[in-house]
Design a protein around this motif. Structure first.
Motif, short mmCIF file in Angstrom:
data_model
loop_
_atom_site.label_atom_id
_atom_site.label_comp_id
_atom_site.label_asym_id
_atom_site.label_seq_id
_atom_site.Cartn_x
_atom_site.Cartn_y
_atom_site.Cartn_z
N ALA A 225 0.86 -1.19 0.00
CA ALA A 225 0.00 0.00 0.00
C ALA A 225 0.89 1.23 0.00
O ALA A 225 1.82 1.33 0.82
CB ALA A 225 -0.91 0.00 1.22
N GLU A 226 0.62 2.14 -0.91
CA GLU A 226 1.48 3.32 -1.07
C GLU A 226 0.67 4.61 -0.96
O GLU A 226 -0.50 4.67 -1.33
CB GLU A 226 2.19 3.27 -2.42
CG GLU A 226 3.13 2.08 -2.56
CD GLU A 226 3.80 2.02 -3.92
OE1 GLU A 226 4.94 1.52 -3.99
OE2 GLU A 226 3.18 2.47 -4.91
N TYR A 227 1.35 5.63 -0.46
CA TYR A 227 0.77 6.97 -0.40
C TYR A 227 1.83 7.95 -0.88
O TYR A 227 2.95 7.99 -0.35
CB TYR A 227 0.34 7.32 1.02
CG TYR A 227 -0.13 8.75 1.17
CD1 TYR A 227 -1.32 9.17 0.58
CD2 TYR A 227 0.63 9.68 1.88
CE1 TYR A 227 -1.75 10.48 0.70
CE2 TYR A 227 0.21 10.99 2.01
CZ TYR A 227 -0.99 11.39 1.41
OH TYR A 227 -1.41 12.70 1.53
N GLU A 228 1.48 8.69 -1.93
CA GLU A 228 2.40 9.65 -2.54
C GLU A 228 3.74 8.99 -2.87
O GLU A 228 4.82 9.53 -2.62
CB GLU A 228 2.60 10.87 -1.63
CG GLU A 228 1.32 11.69 -1.44
CD GLU A 228 1.54 12.94 -0.61
OE1 GLU A 228 2.60 13.02 0.07
OE2 GLU A 228 0.68 13.83 -0.64
N GLY A 229 3.66 7.76 -3.42
CA GLY A 229 4.84 7.05 -3.86
C GLY A 229 5.64 6.37 -2.77
O GLY A 229 6.66 5.73 -3.04
N GLN A 230 5.15 6.45 -1.52
CA GLN A 230 5.86 5.86 -0.39
C GLN A 230 5.08 4.65 0.11
O GLN A 230 3.87 4.73 0.35
CB GLN A 230 6.01 6.88 0.74
CG GLN A 230 6.59 6.33 2.02
CD GLN A 230 6.52 7.32 3.17
OE1 GLN A 230 6.14 8.47 2.99
NE2 GLN A 230 6.87 6.87 4.36
N ALA A 231 5.77 3.54 0.29
CA ALA A 231 5.12 2.35 0.84
C ALA A 231 4.84 2.56 2.32
O ALA A 231 5.74 2.88 3.09
CB ALA A 231 6.01 1.12 0.64
N ILE A 232 3.57 2.36 2.71
CA ILE A 232 3.20 2.59 4.11
C ILE A 232 2.67 1.32 4.79
O ILE A 232 2.50 1.30 6.01
CB ILE A 232 2.16 3.71 4.23
CG1 ILE A 232 0.89 3.38 3.44
CG2 ILE A 232 2.74 5.04 3.77
CD1 ILE A 232 -0.25 4.39 3.65
N ALA A 233 2.43 0.26 4.02
CA ALA A 233 1.96 -1.00 4.60
C ALA A 233 2.14 -2.10 3.56
O ALA A 233 2.27 -1.84 2.36
CB ALA A 233 0.50 -0.91 5.04
N GLY A 234 2.14 -3.35 4.05
CA GLY A 234 2.30 -4.47 3.14
C GLY A 234 1.64 -5.73 3.68
O GLY A 234 1.37 -5.82 4.88
N LEU A 235 1.38 -6.66 2.80
CA LEU A 235 0.72 -7.91 3.18
C LEU A 235 1.25 -9.02 2.28
O LEU A 235 1.40 -8.84 1.07
CB LEU A 235 -0.79 -7.77 3.03
CG LEU A 235 -1.71 -8.93 3.41
CD1 LEU A 235 -3.09 -8.40 3.79
CD2 LEU A 235 -1.87 -9.93 2.25
N LEU A 236 1.50 -10.18 2.88
CA LEU A 236 1.91 -11.36 2.13
C LEU A 236 0.88 -12.46 2.35
O LEU A 236 0.61 -12.85 3.48
CB LEU A 236 3.30 -11.83 2.57
CG LEU A 236 4.08 -12.72 1.60
CD1 LEU A 236 5.56 -12.71 1.95
CD2 LEU A 236 3.56 -14.15 1.59
N ALA A 237 0.29 -12.94 1.25
CA ALA A 237 -0.74 -13.98 1.32
C ALA A 237 -0.29 -15.19 0.52
O ALA A 237 0.45 -15.07 -0.46
CB ALA A 237 -2.06 -13.45 0.77
N LEU A 238 -0.74 -16.37 0.95
CA LEU A 238 -0.46 -17.62 0.25
C LEU A 238 -1.77 -18.34 -0.05
O LEU A 238 -2.77 -18.14 0.66
CB LEU A 238 0.42 -18.53 1.10
CG LEU A 238 1.81 -18.03 1.48
CD1 LEU A 238 2.53 -19.06 2.35
CD2 LEU A 238 2.65 -17.70 0.25
N ARG A 239 -1.76 -19.18 -1.07
CA ARG A 239 -2.93 -20.00 -1.36
C ARG A 239 -2.49 -21.42 -1.69
O ARG A 239 -1.39 -21.66 -2.20
CB ARG A 239 -3.75 -19.41 -2.51
CG ARG A 239 -3.06 -19.43 -3.85
CD ARG A 239 -3.93 -18.84 -4.95
NE ARG A 239 -3.31 -19.01 -6.27
CZ ARG A 239 -3.47 -20.08 -7.03
NH1 ARG A 239 -4.24 -21.08 -6.64
NH2 ARG A 239 -2.87 -20.16 -8.21
#
Length: 384
Positions: A225-239
């Motif tokens: 998740a980015e705001y004004e080109g800066q990453a502010i959060a992330g998530l790793l999912a598997l299936r």
């Protein structure tokens, strides 16, 4: 039927993915992550007369100081009918491997709902005993993602739908992470999260291997998740099979009011749905669903997306060396007593103590405890 070690990755994964006991921690790739825990993987299975798998169990071989080697099957064994003779053959084979390696116990946590009488009877019949000391959190939050997207959104709490839209209105965008640079970004955010919330994370190589091992067939997804080109959060999912899992989440100390995590979860749910998954597993929630319990805040966040609690069968141990196993249980009992004493002392501390000192986030506490259980005393993460 014949019990033996299985080396065919595709045969293994096809069988586990199609089973009612399907779980990502019994996939072939999960065993390849074992070295990050100082463990070795054994792919044990039973094949029928046609060479088809009819039972499987990924066993992690670890070692404890003084006590020695133990076996652990994370969400295993995998078999649709626990009354089948194949289960007995599988367990006999694993016992022989344990004897060869000097293991003092086998710990299993089958991926079946709590109270399943057929499984409880089968485990009793094969000599297992229940234990209150679990490696996996037994209680998880699951969302059935088979309905269409509009129905899924309608079943969410109103505030959650609002926050998904709010993140977009506040300039947050989510993109698929690709390549080493994006994983570096995620890991940087994950370290910030672990430092803020005081929980253990692996070295970056572990997450690199997760992405590498599950990348085939698009079974791993990293979202930023980015705001004004800066990453502010992330998530790793598997299936895997019909299931998907929210594995790891990270966020910066900035722009948290822009609700990037709501949008990230919705993006991961849509990814899993697009790949034909039926379920999205948010993973751990409190053992008892009462305010004030460990993981309560995490539970509130997860249940806002809709879904239901899934409680798994309790942990069972099979002692190969009864005297060593008794020593192991006494150590766990002692640790539980000491942890309870420590919690009591903390609860008696003056209320004037700064909040940041009093409130260690529940998810962080469980993550740290779970790591200790993996590398030190298996089962020590279970609370009293």
């Amino acid at each position: 039927m014949e019990a033996r070690l299985i080396s065919n990755r595709q045969q293994w994964n096809d069988f586990v993915a199609a089973s009612v006991c399907c779980n990502i921690t019994q996939s072939y790739e999960w065993g390849q992550l074992a070295p990050h825990l100082g463990a070795e993987a054994l792919y044990t299975g039973v094949v029928d007369d046609r060479g088809q798998l009819c039972a499987a169990m990924l066993v992690l071989v670890s070692r404890l100081p003084v006590l020695g080697t133990y076996f652990y099957a994370p969400r295993g064994p995998v078999i649709d009918d626990p009354s089948s003779p194949a289960l007995g053959q599988l367990l006999d084979f694993v016992r022989r491997e344990a004897r060869r390696r000097g293991a003092f116990m086998l710990k299993v946590e089958p991926s079946v709902p709590d109270g399943d009488e057929s499984w409880l009877a089968a485990l009793r019949r094969h000599g297992f005993r229940r234990t209150p000391y679990a490696m996996h959190i037994r209680h998880e939050w699951v969302l059935d993602i088979r309905p269409d997207e509009q129905t899924l959104l309608a079943n969410m709490k109103e505030k959650w739908r609002y926050n998904i839209r709010l993140a977009t209105r506040k300039g947050v965008s989510v993109r698929r992470g690709e390549g080493p640079a994006d994983l570096d970004t995620f890991y940087r955010l994950y370290r910030i999260t672990s430092e803020r919330d005081h929980f253990f994370i692996h070295e970056k190589a572990h997450y690199e291997d997760v992405m590498r091992l599950y990348s085939e067939g698009d079974r791993a997804a990293l979202f930023l998740a980015e705001y004004e080109g800066q990453a502010i959060a992330g998530l790793l999912a598997l299936r895997f099979g019909r299931w998907s899992w929210y594995m790891y989440g990270a966020s910066s100390n900035e722009h948290r009011n822009r609700m990037p995590n709501h949008l990230l979860q919705w993006t991961a749910i849509r990814w899993a749905k697009e790949h034909g998954c039926w379920y999205y597993n948010f993973r751990g929630i409190p053992d008892v669903l009462e305010e004030g319990q460990e993981l309560w805040g995490v539970y509130i966040f997860k249940q806002g997306f809709g879904g239901y609690p899934l409680r798994f069968l309790e942990t069972h141990d099979l002692a190969y060396k009864p005297l060593v196993y008794q020593a192991y249980r006494r150590l766990l009992d002692l640790k539980r007593w000491r942890d309870q004493q420590q919690r009591s002392r903390l609860q008696r501390q003056p209320e004037a103590q700064p909040a940041v000192g009093r409130e260690r986030p529940a998810q962080a506490q469980r993550s740290a405890d779970a790591h200790q259980a993996e590398v030190a005393l298996p089962g020590a993460s279970q609370q009293g």
